[in-house]
Write a protein that holds these residues in place. Sequence first.
Motif, PDB file in Angstrom:
ATOM      1  N   ASN A  96       0.780  -1.236   0.000  1.00 32.53           N
ATOM      2  CA  ASN A  96       0.000   0.000   0.000  1.00 32.53           C
ATOM      3  C   ASN A  96       0.816   1.293   0.000  1.00 32.53           C
ATOM      4  OD1 ASN A  96      -3.026  -0.869   0.454  1.00 32.53           O
ATOM      5  ND2 ASN A  96      -1.790  -2.175   1.796  1.00 32.53           N
ATOM      6  N   CYS A  97       2.110   1.226   0.241  1.00 32.00           N
ATOM      7  CA  CYS A  97       2.908   2.446   0.287  1.00 32.00           C
ATOM      8  C   CYS A  97       3.176   2.955  -1.120  1.00 32.00           C
ATOM      9  CB  CYS A  97       4.224   2.194   1.017  1.00 32.00           C
ATOM     10  SG  CYS A  97       5.269   3.667   1.158  1.00 32.00           S
ATOM     11  N   GLU A 102      11.421   0.558  -2.007  1.00 29.84           N
ATOM     12  CA  GLU A 102      11.602  -0.834  -1.601  1.00 29.84           C
ATOM     13  C   GLU A 102      11.113  -0.992  -0.170  1.00 29.84           C
ATOM     14  OE1 GLU A 102      12.663  -3.547  -3.081  1.00 29.84           O
ATOM     15  OE2 GLU A 102      13.862  -2.951  -4.817  1.00 29.84           O
ATOM     16  N   VAL A 103      10.482  -2.135   0.112  1.00 27.44           N
ATOM     17  CA  VAL A 103      10.084  -2.462   1.478  1.00 27.44           C
ATOM     18  C   VAL A 103      10.528  -3.891   1.760  1.00 27.44           C
ATOM     19  CG1 VAL A 103       8.199  -2.681   3.134  1.00 27.44           C
ATOM     20  CG2 VAL A 103       8.077  -0.949   1.339  1.00 27.44           C
ATOM     21  N   GLY A 104      11.329  -4.056   2.789  1.00 32.89           N
ATOM     22  CA  GLY A 104      11.815  -5.380   3.159  1.00 32.89           C
ATOM     23  C   GLY A 104      11.587  -5.648   4.630  1.00 32.89           C
ATOM     24  N   ALA A 105      11.799  -6.884   5.029  1.00 31.36           N
ATOM     25  CA  ALA A 105      11.640  -7.263   6.431  1.00 31.36           C
ATOM     26  C   ALA A 105      12.791  -8.177   6.831  1.00 31.36           C
ATOM     27  CB  ALA A 105      10.304  -7.962   6.658  1.00 31.36           C
ATOM     28  N   ALA A 106      13.163  -8.117   8.103  1.00 32.47           N
ATOM     29  CA  ALA A 106      14.290  -8.912   8.584  1.00 32.47           C
ATOM     30  C   ALA A 106      14.076  -9.287  10.043  1.00 32.47           C
ATOM     31  CB  ALA A 106      15.594  -8.131   8.439  1.00 32.47           C
ATOM     32  N   GLU A 244       3.967   8.746   5.457  1.00 28.01           N
ATOM     33  CA  GLU A 244       2.980   7.853   4.833  1.00 28.01           C
ATOM     34  C   GLU A 244       3.020   6.476   5.489  1.00 28.01           C
ATOM     35  OE1 GLU A 244       1.890   5.701   0.553  1.00 28.01           O
ATOM     36  OE2 GLU A 244       3.648   7.021   0.712  1.00 28.01           O
ATOM     37  N   VAL A 245       4.230   5.957   5.714  1.00 25.67           N
ATOM     38  CA  VAL A 245       4.372   4.646   6.347  1.00 25.67           C
ATOM     39  C   VAL A 245       3.833   4.676   7.769  1.00 25.67           C
ATOM     40  CG1 VAL A 245       6.065   2.966   7.189  1.00 25.67           C
ATOM     41  CG2 VAL A 245       6.310   3.945   4.905  1.00 25.67           C
TER      42      VAL A 245
END
Length: 408
Positions: A96-97, A102-106, A244-245
Amino acid sequence: MHWSEALKLALQSLWVNKLRTVLTLFGVVIGVAAVITVVTLVNGANAYVDQKLNTYGSDVFTLGKQPALITSYAEFQKYNRRRNISLDDYRYIHDNCQHCKEVGAAYSTNSNSVKFANETSTSVSIRGWTPNMPDINNINIVEGRIFTSVEDERATPVAVVGSDIQENLLKGEDPIGKVITVDGMPYTIIGLGEKQGKTLGASQDNYVILPITTMQRIYSSHYSNTIYVKGPGSGPVLEETAEEVRTLMRSIRHDRLGEEDSFSLELNNSFLSLVHTVTSLFGAIAIPVAAISLIVGGIVIMNIMLVSVTERTREIGIRKALGAKRRDVLLQFVIESGLMATAGGILGVLTGVVVGFAISSVAGFPMSVAWWSVVVGLLVSTSVGIFFGVYPARKAAMLDPITALRAD
């Protein structure tokens, strides 16, 4: 008397009393060395933080359960009560952003054992990543590849390893295609990360990267992830992306209007500013404490010069009887004290740089010598010597020549 002649006489006098001169320098050496060491370490710490934060780039910010810096146990308890950052939170931001590039997860934890054949390695960092994290984290895959989105979705047992795994477990063999066991589970190596070296004495290459869904399946889903967001640029556009995030996260987590965020959003610049403030405060406290040694050194110089005046009373009387003026005697003794302090300053600078280099080498962060601190250290040490040398010099200059000639 010309100043060059006074300088020559002062050097001769100091050389005659070499041991006393060296012992007199210790206070100044310690003071200057302490100041140089503190400034070097503060600059090195700032350079280290800059370097590590810039690993992610100035256009990257993070979302986590807790802030990176917690200053009290009460804060830890407060933040620990927050809900975990889940993969659903990550997927919602990812889908949705609008401003996010880029959007990542860790997520990371430590393994009790990583095995290959008869070799075992402990305390290995096990990292669960989304496929785009190497781009966000600026880690290059030098051999093989990173896992694909399909492999991530299917929780495929594949891994990317650091160079320590190749060197310690595989003994330098080509890692691609080899199967390692992590906490009893087998994984096929498909990539090798670029060597990063050590930080604070700890290797940054002792890791195994798994698809984050694989890690969730093996290590359970009851942990909190960190979301990494790469914006379209730095500065105002990154702040707009962060806002926004933040709005999206508050929405999915149902944070009420007026309540604080149930998560921590941190931009590199804000964290960097905080660290620089802390290190500057440390320097502001440590440098005045170290400067006390300079004052002590100055007092020692003054005492030694007073002893020297007493010992050389007859010499002063002879010089005055031969036509030396008060300013000539004053100049000689002031130059002597100034030379001692300057020599102490030079030795202090060298000592401070060596000590700073040694500590930085052991700690593993960059050493950064501030040349302004070297100049200031020399100027201050010389000034201290001259200041504390004026009184003994004036006492010598004011001696009556007849009284001085009668001295034993």
